[in-house]
Design an enzyme around this catalytic site. Structure first.
Site, PDB file in Angstrom:
ATOM      1  N   PHE A 139       0.859  -1.189   0.000  1.00 41.59           N
ATOM      2  CA  PHE A 139       0.000   0.000   0.000  1.00 41.59           C
ATOM      3  C   PHE A 139       0.891   1.233   0.000  1.00 41.59           C
ATOM      4  O   PHE A 139       1.781   1.348   0.839  1.00 41.59           O
ATOM      5  CB  PHE A 139      -0.907   0.019   1.237  1.00 41.59           C
ATOM      6  N   ASP A 224       9.283   2.802   1.490  1.00 41.94           N
ATOM      7  CA  ASP A 224       8.087   3.490   1.982  1.00 41.94           C
ATOM      8  C   ASP A 224       7.977   3.195   3.474  1.00 41.94           C
ATOM      9  O   ASP A 224       7.506   2.139   3.881  1.00 41.94           O
ATOM     10  CB  ASP A 224       6.854   2.995   1.215  1.00 41.94           C
ATOM     11  N   LYS A 253       2.817   9.478   8.532  1.00 49.36           N
ATOM     12  CA  LYS A 253       2.062   9.092   9.730  1.00 49.36           C
ATOM     13  C   LYS A 253       2.626   9.610  11.068  1.00 49.36           C
ATOM     14  O   LYS A 253       2.197  10.648  11.541  1.00 49.36           O
ATOM     15  CB  LYS A 253       1.860   7.583   9.742  1.00 49.36           C
TER      16      LYS A 253
HETATM   17  C1  LIG Z   1      -0.801   5.183   5.172  1.00 51.64           C
HETATM   18  C2  LIG Z   1       0.224   4.811   4.173  1.00 51.64           C
HETATM   19  C3  LIG Z   1       0.403   5.542   2.986  1.00 51.64           C
HETATM   20  C4  LIG Z   1      -0.503   6.676   2.607  1.00 51.64           C
HETATM   21  O1  LIG Z   1      -0.407   7.750   3.483  1.00 51.64           O
HETATM   22  P1  LIG Z   1      -1.535   8.892   3.431  1.00 51.64           P
HETATM   23  O2  LIG Z   1      -1.066   9.880   4.460  1.00 51.64           O
HETATM   24  O3  LIG Z   1      -2.828   8.239   3.764  1.00 51.64           O
HETATM   25  O4  LIG Z   1      -1.534   9.450   2.067  1.00 51.64           O
HETATM   26  C5  LIG Z   1       1.443   5.187   2.147  1.00 51.64           C
HETATM   27  N1  LIG Z   1       2.250   4.152   2.436  1.00 51.64           N
HETATM   28  C6  LIG Z   1       2.120   3.421   3.556  1.00 51.64           C
HETATM   29  C7  LIG Z   1       3.075   2.307   3.842  1.00 51.64           C
HETATM   30  C8  LIG Z   1       1.086   3.717   4.449  1.00 51.64           C
HETATM   31  O5  LIG Z   1       0.921   2.969   5.545  1.00 51.64           O
END
Ligand SMILES: *Cc1c(COP(=O)(O)O)cnc(C)c1O
Length: 407
Positions: A139, A224, A253
């Site tokens: 994701f 990421d 986050k």
């Molecule tokens: C939550 C998340 C995203 C997206 O972040 P947003 O602030 O919702 O755009 C991208 N990559 C990972 C691994 C995530 O957990």
């Protein structure tokens, strides 16, 4: 105009129906506890999806926000500002990075990383090296580019046409990756610990192998760490625990402890491809967000805090194992630091959402990571008493679920 108080029912009348929030509305938080409109108290094992890593209303974050709010809120990137420069400097001191780009969400940080990788490749290797490799499941956010890179059909269906040039390979499968990567590959993006997709850690051999193959094919490696970064893994960034360094790292986050801010970290040589005018965002590096993130970073980068996250991991695992000895609802307990996954046993498969509901009835907030995994992401500073109390509530919730007749 005189309005009645707002309630959860109003959500269904006036909000775009892309979310299905729980029945309660929290109105206040402190540390690892929340209170709803009726004054009911909840223990928070969710942290707003791994965001409020320093708990709710941490006095140091509140002070940083209030202090900056008196001074300067926003100037745009036509000007720079002191909190942004301080935060960037600190991030460079603490990580492999030499250059920083700020944005407001994880998706935007990833969008910047992927665009940078394409641009860098165009600058150095010409038009033939455009392909991006990502892993399934994964994701990376909800913009059209990042959702396509994430590769989950349930998030892309109906949004076509999707951006081309993206290849997917099974996560933790180094042989499949070795097959897929070529001199056409410009970048590879990977979550060191899958967050949304089930709380699965990359194996060290996989990440090392991906690094080596990226080097061999001159492809940039993007980690990421939107979810697993900022102390959540028990290391400041998960790459540090693996000893595998990416070319670009994205995070969000936990970075602002609840204030929206994200960052893309990279080296000077790679950053050079995002030359003046090539990319941007109005709010990115906003003084309020950066002031809060500076205060947050100081707290969650402390070695004592990170060691305590690793200790609490063991406390959680022991408690979860105890619960499972009694009920046998989990087939695997896993995770890193305070990002924990409880994969449901065969008989409970597909029913993770029922656990959220049952936990909420016991005044405990938990998360899911797909239909088969319950995810816990408490504040990194959660006190041991609240871990125990929260686990007792979790146990009661599970006892209740198990007492129900099977559907
Ligand atoms: C939550 C998340 C995203 C997206 O972040 P947003 O602030 O919702 O755009 C991208 N990559 C990972 C691994 C995530 O957990």
């Amino acid at each position: 105009m005189n309005h009645p108080p707002v309630s959860r029912a109003l959500f269904d009348q006036i909000m775009v129906p892309n979310y299905a929030p729980a029945a309660i509305i929290p109105v206040r938080g402190e540390g690892s506890r929340l209170w709803d409109q009726d004054g009911r108290e909840y223990i928070d094992f969710a942290s707003g999806i791994a965001v409020t890593g320093l708990g709710h209303a941490h006095p140091k974050l509140v002070a940083a926000l209030a202090e900056q709010a008196q001074k300067l809120w926003h100037v745009s990137n036509v000007l720079t500002n002191e909190p942004a420069l301080k935060l960037a400097r600190r991030l460079c001191e603490l990580t492999f990075a030499e250059r920083v780009f700020f944005a407001n969400s994880g998706a935007e940080a990833n969008e910047a990383a992927l665009k940078l990788a394409r641009k860098y490749s165009a600058d150095h290797f010409g038009p033939d090296q455009r392909e991006i490799i990502a892993f399934t499941p994964s994701f990376h956010g909800r913009t059209l580019f990042t959702v396509t890179v994430g590769g989950q059909p349930k998030y892309t269906e109906g949004f076509e046409p999707l951006p081309p040039g993206i290849t997917h390979v099974p996560f933790n499968d180094l042989a499949a990756f070795a097959e897929a990567i070529s001199d056409q590959t410009c970048a590879v993006i990977v979550e060191p610990v899958l967050g949304e997709s089930g709380v699965i850690s990359a194996t060290p051999t996989f990440l090392q192998g991906v690094r080596e193959l990226c080097d061999r094919h001159k492809a940039l490696l993007i980690f990421d760490e939107v979810q697993c970064g900022n102390g959540r893994s028990g290391h400041l960034y998960a790459y540090m625990g693996y000893g595998v360094t990416p070319d670009i790292l994205t995070t969000a986050k936990g970075l602002g402890g609840g204030f929206p801010i994200s960052a893309m970290l990279t080296t000077t040589a790679i950053a050079a491809s995002l030359n003046v005018g090539s990319h941007g965002t109005t709010y990115g590096g906003n003084p309020l967000g950066c002031a809060v993130a500076n205060a947050a970073l100081e707290l969650f980068s402390a070695p004592e805090l990170l060691a305590d996250v690793r200790r609490k991991h063991a406390v959680f695992m022991a408690g979860l194992r105890r619960i499972n000895e009694r009920f046998g609802v989990f087939r695997e307990l896993r995770g890193m630091g305070l990002l924990l996954g409880c994969e449901l046993a065969e008989t409970w498969r597909g029913r993770s959402r029922e656990f959220i509901k049952a936990a909420l009835d016991e005044c405990l907030l938990v998360l899911v990571a797909g239909p088969d995994v319950i995810r816990l992401a408490p504040a990194l500073i959660i006190p041991d008493e609240l871990i125990e109390e929260g686990l007792s509530r979790f146990e009661r919730a599970i006892a209740r679920l198990c007492a129900q007749p099977t559907p």
